[in-house]
Design a protein around this motif. Structure first.
Motif, PDB file in Angstrom:
ATOM      1  N   ALA A 163      44.876  -5.831 -17.462  1.00 34.80           N
ATOM      2  CA  ALA A 163      46.241  -5.727 -16.939  1.00 34.80           C
ATOM      3  C   ALA A 163      46.468  -6.821 -15.907  1.00 34.80           C
ATOM      4  N   GLY A 164      47.585  -7.519 -16.065  1.00 36.78           N
ATOM      5  CA  GLY A 164      47.906  -8.614 -15.159  1.00 36.78           C
ATOM      6  C   GLY A 164      47.661  -9.951 -15.821  1.00 36.78           C
ATOM      7  N   ALA A 165      48.705 -10.796 -15.875  1.00 35.83           N
ATOM      8  CA  ALA A 165      48.597 -12.076 -16.589  1.00 35.83           C
ATOM      9  C   ALA A 165      48.754 -13.270 -15.668  1.00 35.83           C
ATOM     10  N   GLY A 166      48.221 -13.128 -14.434  1.00 30.72           N
ATOM     11  CA  GLY A 166      48.055 -14.298 -13.586  1.00 30.72           C
ATOM     12  C   GLY A 166      46.827 -15.061 -14.059  1.00 30.72           C
ATOM     13  N   PRO A 167      46.399 -16.095 -13.329  1.00 28.21           N
ATOM     14  CA  PRO A 167      45.247 -16.881 -13.765  1.00 28.21           C
ATOM     15  C   PRO A 167      43.986 -16.057 -14.012  1.00 28.21           C
ATOM     16  N   THR A 168      43.701 -15.082 -13.149  1.00 27.04           N
ATOM     17  CA  THR A 168      42.487 -14.280 -13.322  1.00 27.04           C
ATOM     18  C   THR A 168      42.546 -13.451 -14.597  1.00 27.04           C
ATOM     19  N   GLY A 169      43.659 -12.745 -14.803  1.00 27.90           N
ATOM     20  CA  GLY A 169      43.791 -11.921 -16.004  1.00 27.90           C
ATOM     21  C   GLY A 169      43.760 -12.740 -17.275  1.00 27.90           C
ATOM     22  N   VAL A 170      44.422 -13.891 -17.258  1.00 29.38           N
ATOM     23  CA  VAL A 170      44.452 -14.752 -18.446  1.00 29.38           C
ATOM     24  C   VAL A 170      43.064 -15.307 -18.739  1.00 29.38           C
ATOM     25  N   GLU A 171      42.345 -15.719 -17.691  1.00 27.20           N
ATOM     26  CA  GLU A 171      41.006 -16.257 -17.929  1.00 27.20           C
ATOM     27  C   GLU A 171      40.050 -15.181 -18.434  1.00 27.20           C
ATOM     28  N   ILE A 187      43.207  -6.485 -25.382  1.00 26.51           N
ATOM     29  CA  ILE A 187      44.644  -6.349 -25.142  1.00 26.51           C
ATOM     30  C   ILE A 187      44.944  -6.792 -23.718  1.00 26.51           C
ATOM     31  N   LEU A 188      45.926  -7.667 -23.558  1.00 22.06           N
ATOM     32  CA  LEU A 188      46.390  -8.107 -22.243  1.00 22.06           C
ATOM     33  C   LEU A 188      47.785  -7.544 -22.017  1.00 22.06           C
ATOM     34  N   VAL A 189      47.961  -6.807 -20.920  1.00 27.45           N
ATOM     35  CA  VAL A 189      49.236  -6.167 -20.604  1.00 27.45           C
ATOM     36  C   VAL A 189      49.821  -6.814 -19.355  1.00 27.45           C
ATOM     37  N   THR A 190      51.093  -7.200 -19.438  1.00 26.80           N
ATOM     38  CA  THR A 190      51.750  -7.786 -18.278  1.00 26.80           C
ATOM     39  C   THR A 190      53.198  -7.336 -18.188  1.00 26.80           C
ATOM     40  N   SER A 191      53.663  -7.131 -16.968  1.00 26.36           N
ATOM     41  CA  SER A 191      55.059  -6.743 -16.773  1.00 26.36           C
ATOM     42  C   SER A 191      55.993  -7.943 -16.873  1.00 26.36           C
ATOM     43  N   GLY A 192      55.443  -9.151 -16.893  1.00 25.60           N
ATOM     44  CA  GLY A 192      56.255 -10.354 -16.927  1.00 25.60           C
ATOM     45  C   GLY A 192      56.794 -10.683 -18.303  1.00 25.60           C
ATOM     46  N   ASN A 193      57.694 -11.669 -18.327  1.00 26.12           N
ATOM     47  CA  ASN A 193      58.261 -12.125 -19.598  1.00 26.12           C
ATOM     48  C   ASN A 193      57.301 -13.013 -20.370  1.00 26.12           C
ATOM     49  N   THR A 194      56.275 -13.517 -19.675  1.00 23.12           N
ATOM     50  CA  THR A 194      55.262 -14.343 -20.309  1.00 23.12           C
ATOM     51  C   THR A 194      54.007 -14.269 -19.458  1.00 23.12           C
ATOM     52  N   VAL A 195      52.993 -15.021 -19.806  1.00 26.05           N
ATOM     53  CA  VAL A 195      51.785 -15.102 -18.982  1.00 26.05           C
ATOM     54  C   VAL A 195      51.915 -16.273 -18.021  1.00 26.05           C
ATOM     55  N   LEU A 196      51.120 -16.264 -16.958  1.00 25.84           N
ATOM     56  CA  LEU A 196      51.136 -17.339 -15.959  1.00 25.84           C
ATOM     57  C   LEU A 196      52.571 -17.663 -15.513  1.00 25.84           C
ATOM     58  N   GLU A 197      53.271 -16.667 -15.050  1.00 24.56           N
ATOM     59  CA  GLU A 197      54.689 -16.845 -14.719  1.00 24.56           C
ATOM     60  C   GLU A 197      54.938 -17.831 -13.583  1.00 24.56           C
ATOM     61  N   THR A 198      53.946 -18.050 -12.720  1.00 28.30           N
ATOM     62  CA  THR A 198      54.151 -18.991 -11.619  1.00 28.30           C
ATOM     63  C   THR A 198      53.925 -20.441 -12.051  1.00 28.30           C
ATOM     64  N   ALA A 199      53.439 -20.646 -13.263  1.00 25.55           N
ATOM     65  CA  ALA A 199      53.231 -21.999 -13.781  1.00 25.55           C
ATOM     66  C   ALA A 199      54.538 -22.541 -14.349  1.00 25.55           C
ATOM     67  N   ILE A 200      54.550 -23.831 -14.700  1.00 29.99           N
ATOM     68  CA  ILE A 200      55.734 -24.384 -15.347  1.00 29.99           C
ATOM     69  C   ILE A 200      55.844 -23.788 -16.752  1.00 29.99           C
ATOM     70  N   PRO A 201      57.053 -23.682 -17.315  1.00 32.20           N
ATOM     71  CA  PRO A 201      57.253 -22.973 -18.584  1.00 32.20           C
ATOM     72  C   PRO A 201      56.384 -23.466 -19.734  1.00 32.20           C
ATOM     73  N   LYS A 205      53.813 -21.142 -21.998  1.00 32.34           N
ATOM     74  CA  LYS A 205      53.929 -21.062 -23.458  1.00 32.34           C
ATOM     75  C   LYS A 205      52.619 -21.444 -24.141  1.00 32.34           C
ATOM     76  N   THR A 206      51.984 -22.488 -23.647  1.00 32.40           N
ATOM     77  CA  THR A 206      50.709 -22.923 -24.225  1.00 32.40           C
ATOM     78  C   THR A 206      49.632 -21.865 -24.036  1.00 32.40           C
ATOM     79  N   ALA A 207      49.567 -21.290 -22.837  1.00 33.24           N
ATOM     80  CA  ALA A 207      48.562 -20.268 -22.560  1.00 33.24           C
ATOM     81  C   ALA A 207      48.741 -19.058 -23.461  1.00 33.24           C
ATOM     82  N   LEU A 208      49.985 -18.653 -23.661  1.00 34.52           N
ATOM     83  CA  LEU A 208      50.262 -17.516 -24.528  1.00 34.52           C
ATOM     84  C   LEU A 208      49.788 -17.793 -25.948  1.00 34.52           C
ATOM     85  N   GLY A 209      50.062 -19.000 -26.439  1.00 36.81           N
ATOM     86  CA  GLY A 209      49.621 -19.364 -27.780  1.00 36.81           C
ATOM     87  C   GLY A 209      48.105 -19.397 -27.897  1.00 36.81           C
ATOM     88  N   MET A 210      47.426 -19.898 -26.867  1.00 38.16           N
ATOM     89  CA  MET A 210      45.966 -19.963 -26.891  1.00 38.16           C
ATOM     90  C   MET A 210      45.342 -18.574 -26.920  1.00 38.16           C
TER      91      MET A 210
END
Length: 384
Positions: A163-171, A187-201, A205-210
């Motif tokens: 749970a949580g899609a900041g850098p730690t959760g994504v890694e 399974i990765l669960v996040t309340s955000g519209n995407t992962v790494l929301e503080t990064a540039i769009p 998008k790339t992280a989500l695809g990876m």
């Protein structure tokens, strides 16, 4: 001789101690560093997302002895005290140190001329009975034990929810997906519209695809309401309630949302509403300007908690202390360009510097070992 007390034995505390000692040996007046930390070894938690998995690193690759790293200095130059800071008295320039986190065991009083607060942060507490040691858990022994226990749980689990899609959760999700994409459900669960929301769009998008390429199921715009362990024979003994009204059953749940600063020993008037130390652009604690009390790294409120940020702050503060010791004015800290890097599995990564997206192969090359090769030189000071 000035006594410089550094609270915290992680990357920022160890690095700053070495920098000041090396600097003083060349150009400055004599100083003594006293480093206080509950850990005897520096835990390279930058590599924690991979270290949580069994068989990735040995203990020696991610834990190294602090006393051994400072053995080149005399007792008049450096002292390491194992313990927890339990109270700070700035009026009398002293810190009380306890043998336990609760402050119930014998207390040592340490007096200082200069104080550097670098006690970092810890993962936010959750109700789960299993803790992922993404950060140190106090003593080195406690962190090692928790890490070994967690590795065993990862090995046994067939379904894992992060749970949580900041850098730690994504890694973490990326490491799990890379290693177990064919044998476990991740399974990765996040309340955000995407992962790494503080990064540039484009990076998000790339992280989500990876992640999806690694067969990680990503549930966006979904918040974890609660988790509970249920009495059930066999697997899937944790039930997670989600904001969309559904539930997930899993063997292992890894929450990664949020950090809490290790600042309970500091008077409230020097902390912001979230417990971070309020500092100015010299890293001086606000309200204690010109009293030689600074805070850097995760525990301060100046910048986001990142390795490169902490290293930059450490270098700047060490330089300023050298200037002050030689009766010169300190320099204003201007920070650096906003950026981030995120490793997603062992062969992919993404990140940006400013508004420029970095080529994935560069991020992956730089972060392929999560900088474990820098641990030894950090601890023994040869990096500085």
């Amino acid at each position: 001789m000035k006594t410089i007390l550094i609270l915290g034995g992680s990357f920022v505390g160890v690095g700053t101690a070495h920098r000041i000692l090396k600097q003083a040996s060349k150009t400055g007046p004599a100083v003594k560093i006293i480093l206080v930390s509950p850990n005897t070894h520096l835990y390279w938690n930058i590599a924690a997302p991979r270290a949580l998995l069994p068989g990735q690193f040995t203990d020696d690759e991610i834990f190294q002895s602090i006393p051994e790293g400072f053995k080149q200095y005399s007792k008049d130059q450096f002292e390491h005290i194992v313990g927890f800071a339990s109270s700070l008295d700035v009026a009398n320039k002293k810190v009380e140190v306890s043998a336990d986190a609760e402050g119930t065991k014998p207390v040592t009083t340490i007096r200082y001329d200069f104080l550097i607060i670098g006690t970092g942060s810890r993962s936010k507490e959750f109700d789960e009975d299993v803790k992922a040691p993404v950060k140190g858990l106090g003593s080195t022994e406690a962190t090692k034990d928790a890490l070994h226990e967690f590795q065993e749980l990862v090995e046994k689990s067939k379904t894992i929810v992060v749970a949580g899609a900041g850098p730690t959760g994504v890694e973490i999700a990326g490491e799990l997906g890379y290693e177990y994409r064919k044998s476990k459900k991740i399974i990765l669960v996040t309340s955000g519209n995407t992962v790494l929301e503080t990064a540039i769009p484009s990076v998000s998008k790339t992280a989500l695809g990876m992640l999806r390429d690694l067969n990680v199921e990503v549930k966006l715009q979904t918040k974890v309401n609660r988790s509970s362990r249920i009495k059930r024979e066999g697997p899937n003994q944790i039930e997670i309630s989600l904001s969309d009204g559904t539930t997930l059953s899993t063997d292992l749940y890894i929450p990664t949302s949020g950090i809490v600063p290790n600042s309970s020993y500091i008077p409230d008037k020097y902390l912001n509403a979230n417990g971070f130390v309020k500092v100015d652009e010299y890293f001086q604690v606000k309200g204690l300007e010109n009293q030689h009390v600074w805070a850097i790294g995760d525990v301060s409120d100046l910048e986001s908690p990142q390795l490169l940020v902490a290293d930059r702050q450490s270098g700047h503060l060490a330089k300023n202390i050298g200037l002050i010791l030689n009766n010169n004015a300190p320099l204003l800290y201007k920070g650096g360009m906003r950026g981030m890097g995120c490793q997603i599995g062992k062969k992919a990564g993404t990140g940006h510097l400013g508004w420029v997206k970095l080529p994935s192969f560069i991020v992956s090359f730089l972060r392929k070992n999560l900088f474990v090769e820098k641990l030894a030189s950090t601890v023994d000071g040869s990096a500085y």
